[in-house]
Design an enzyme around this catalytic site. Sequence first.
Site, PDB file in Angstrom:
ATOM      1  N   ASP A 122      -7.818  -5.848   0.199  1.00 59.59           N
ATOM      2  CA  ASP A 122      -8.306  -6.688  -0.898  1.00 59.59           C
ATOM      3  C   ASP A 122      -7.972  -8.168  -0.716  1.00 59.59           C
ATOM      4  O   ASP A 122      -8.631  -9.026  -1.306  1.00 59.59           O
ATOM      5  CB  ASP A 122      -7.750  -6.186  -2.235  1.00 59.59           C
ATOM      6  CG  ASP A 122      -8.327  -4.836  -2.596  1.00 59.59           C
ATOM      7  OD1 ASP A 122      -9.466  -4.566  -2.202  1.00 59.59           O
ATOM      8  OD2 ASP A 122      -7.623  -4.039  -3.243  1.00 59.59           O
ATOM      9  N   HIS A 152       0.851  -1.194   0.000  1.00 61.73           N
ATOM     10  CA  HIS A 152       0.000   0.000   0.000  1.00 61.73           C
ATOM     11  C   HIS A 152       0.877   1.230   0.000  1.00 61.73           C
ATOM     12  O   HIS A 152       1.922   1.247   0.657  1.00 61.73           O
ATOM     13  CB  HIS A 152      -0.924   0.015   1.228  1.00 61.73           C
ATOM     14  CG  HIS A 152      -2.090   0.927   1.048  1.00 61.73           C
ATOM     15  ND1 HIS A 152      -2.014   2.274   1.300  1.00 61.73           N
ATOM     16  CD2 HIS A 152      -3.342   0.692   0.596  1.00 61.73           C
ATOM     17  CE1 HIS A 152      -3.181   2.821   1.031  1.00 61.73           C
ATOM     18  NE2 HIS A 152      -4.001   1.883   0.598  1.00 61.73           N
TER      19      HIS A 152
HETATM   20  N1  COA Z   1       3.876  -7.807  -4.594  1.00 64.60           N
HETATM   21  C1  COA Z   1       5.222  -7.883  -4.743  1.00 64.60           C
HETATM   22  N2  COA Z   1       6.035  -6.824  -4.557  1.00 64.60           N
HETATM   23  C2  COA Z   1       5.458  -5.662  -4.238  1.00 64.60           C
HETATM   24  C3  COA Z   1       4.077  -5.515  -4.060  1.00 64.60           C
HETATM   25  C4  COA Z   1       3.280  -6.654  -4.255  1.00 64.60           C
HETATM   26  N3  COA Z   1       1.954  -6.602  -4.096  1.00 64.60           N
HETATM   27  N4  COA Z   1       3.802  -4.258  -3.719  1.00 64.60           N
HETATM   28  C5  COA Z   1       4.952  -3.612  -3.687  1.00 64.60           C
HETATM   29  N5  COA Z   1       5.970  -4.456  -3.997  1.00 64.60           N
HETATM   30  C6  COA Z   1       7.369  -4.151  -4.035  1.00 64.60           C
HETATM   31  C7  COA Z   1       7.728  -3.413  -5.308  1.00 64.60           C
HETATM   32  O1  COA Z   1       8.060  -4.295  -6.342  1.00 64.60           O
HETATM   33  C8  COA Z   1       8.910  -2.619  -4.832  1.00 64.60           C
HETATM   34  O2  COA Z   1      10.007  -3.498  -4.710  1.00 64.60           O
HETATM   35  P1  COA Z   1      11.475  -3.047  -5.102  1.00 64.60           P
HETATM   36  O3  COA Z   1      11.775  -1.880  -4.215  1.00 64.60           O
HETATM   37  O4  COA Z   1      12.273  -4.265  -4.852  1.00 64.60           O
HETATM   38  O5  COA Z   1      11.391  -2.656  -6.549  1.00 64.60           O
HETATM   39  C9  COA Z   1       8.521  -2.219  -3.423  1.00 64.60           C
HETATM   40  O6  COA Z   1       7.664  -3.255  -2.981  1.00 64.60           O
HETATM   41  C10 COA Z   1       7.792  -0.885  -3.339  1.00 64.60           C
HETATM   42  O7  COA Z   1       6.632  -0.976  -4.121  1.00 64.60           O
HETATM   43  P2  COA Z   1       6.009   0.170  -5.006  1.00 64.60           P
HETATM   44  O8  COA Z   1       5.365  -0.426  -6.203  1.00 64.60           O
HETATM   45  O9  COA Z   1       7.031   1.244  -5.251  1.00 64.60           O
HETATM   46  O10 COA Z   1       4.911   0.720  -4.035  1.00 64.60           O
HETATM   47  P3  COA Z   1       3.839   1.768  -4.430  1.00 64.60           P
HETATM   48  O11 COA Z   1       3.559   2.566  -3.230  1.00 64.60           O
HETATM   49  O12 COA Z   1       4.231   2.502  -5.654  1.00 64.60           O
HETATM   50  O13 COA Z   1       2.590   0.869  -4.825  1.00 64.60           O
HETATM   51  C11 COA Z   1       0.744  -0.558  -4.616  1.00 64.60           C
HETATM   52  C12 COA Z   1       1.559   0.549  -3.952  1.00 64.60           C
HETATM   53  C13 COA Z   1      -0.512  -0.797  -3.781  1.00 64.60           C
HETATM   54  C14 COA Z   1       0.295  -0.088  -6.007  1.00 64.60           C
HETATM   55  C15 COA Z   1       1.575  -1.832  -4.717  1.00 64.60           C
HETATM   56  O14 COA Z   1       1.910  -2.273  -3.426  1.00 64.60           O
HETATM   57  C16 COA Z   1       0.897  -2.932  -5.496  1.00 64.60           C
HETATM   58  O15 COA Z   1       0.995  -2.957  -6.730  1.00 64.60           O
HETATM   59  N6  COA Z   1       0.167  -3.873  -4.806  1.00 64.60           N
HETATM   60  C17 COA Z   1      -0.526  -4.940  -5.510  1.00 64.60           C
HETATM   61  C18 COA Z   1      -1.873  -4.455  -6.003  1.00 64.60           C
HETATM   62  C19 COA Z   1      -2.860  -4.243  -4.876  1.00 64.60           C
HETATM   63  O16 COA Z   1      -3.076  -5.099  -4.043  1.00 64.60           O
HETATM   64  N7  COA Z   1      -3.510  -3.070  -4.907  1.00 64.60           N
HETATM   65  C20 COA Z   1      -4.531  -2.721  -3.948  1.00 64.60           C
HETATM   66  C21 COA Z   1      -4.073  -1.621  -3.059  1.00 64.60           C
HETATM   67  S1  COA Z   1      -5.258  -1.317  -1.773  1.00 64.60           S
END
Ligand code: COA
Length: 374
Positions: free
Chosen positions: A314, A263
């Site tokens: 979720d 998140h």
């Molecule tokens: N699965 C695997 N790795 C994940 C992850 C996930 N669900 N969420 C984040 N990461 C990892 C990223 O790959 C990144 O790793 P790195 O530093 O090795 O490259 C790190 O964690 C930071 O993630 P980032 O994508 O920069 O976080 P964000 O704040 O930009 O994104 C979300 C937040 C919610 C979009 C992201 O966590 C995600 O895509 N989650 C899955 C989708 C989801 O469940 N969405 C509902 C949100 S309520």
Amino acid sequence: MSESTTPTYSPGLEGVIAGESAICQVDPNAGLTYRGYDAHDLARLTSFEEVAWLLLHGELPTEAESEQIREELADERELPDQILSMLRLFPEAAHPIDAIRTGVSALGMFDPEQHDNSPAANQRKAIRLIAKIATLTTSFWRIRHGEEPYTPGNHLSYAGRFLFSLTGREPEPWRTTAFNAILVLYAEHDFNASTFAARVTASTMSDMYAALTSALGTLKGPLHGGANEDSLHVLEQIGTPDRADAWVADRLARHEKISGFGHRVYRTGDSRVPVMRDLARALAKRFGKEQTVAICEELEAVMSRRKGLCANVDLYAAPVFSMLDIPAHLNTPIFACARSAGWCAHVIEQHAHNRIIRPRSLYTGPARRPVPAR
Ligand code: COA
């Protein structure tokens, strides 16, 4: 800001305060409040209609106001015939979230107050939208499955009416209570991507239907609302708790994200997870499906160990929807029905204190150059 100052760049707008709002607070440590009330208490103690009133008006309704909004939402539930005809024209394979986005966009043209952005007209449109988005969802689903749209009488709550309209059967009270809690938990979440999209659209003084159309297009993505459908597929693919570790290892090795985890704001845990987890456990006990929840719990342990990431709402929403017999394709549309209350509150707030939202980009293209002779 003077022209010579270079604004700070934050990828994905992380940590940027992009506006003021009195609607909701997402505190990474203290949790989630709607207008100052703990959202988790609201999920236990209030109806979705009461929460919609709270978000739209700023205060919890009195008993009379509570009945008023329940009745208004019931009265506004019907769709124009032309919208129902339009739903029948969509391809059979259309995802319901696309049908709902198109339906909301089209509904604007049937609202005589579409272009009136005054607070009073916006409040009336909010009621119509929150009511009709549920009917769009249930009607499209029934049409797609060869059934006629169905809307029961006015006596039910929003949650009960949704389930009745979907299945044609009056839901048991325990089912309505569980569904109501989901709606309350999903109703609002500060400047999340879809709400921000709604506010950007509203900030041009475009109308509420246009703003919700933007929001719906944004909610659909798997990094946002689409995750509550994808999470179910994750659980199905894993199958049993003992397979969780290997499944996650494989996904992470391929640099794939796992829906239901991570998140932007909550780094030490999504405050909505404990309530949704408890709901999942209670339903699993009722149906003898403890294994599904055990997969979620094992996934939480594996993701924490391997990636230091916490579950988001979720993850547990997926088994909860499934145990309530909600078809997976409706997980995100139901999120949209709930969030329509928050979206409308944000449009009203944006219109009331508007300044167009227009950030800048950090230019990374070629330096200035002459156009070659042609
Ligand atoms: N699965 C695997 N790795 C994940 C992850 C996930 N669900 N969420 C984040 N990461 C990892 C990223 O790959 C990144 O790793 P790195 O530093 O090795 O490259 C790190 O964690 C930071 O993630 P980032 O994508 O920069 O976080 P964000 O704040 O930009 O994104 C979300 C937040 C919610 C979009 C992201 O966590 C995600 O895509 N989650 C899955 C989708 C989801 O469940 N969405 C509902 C949100 S309520």
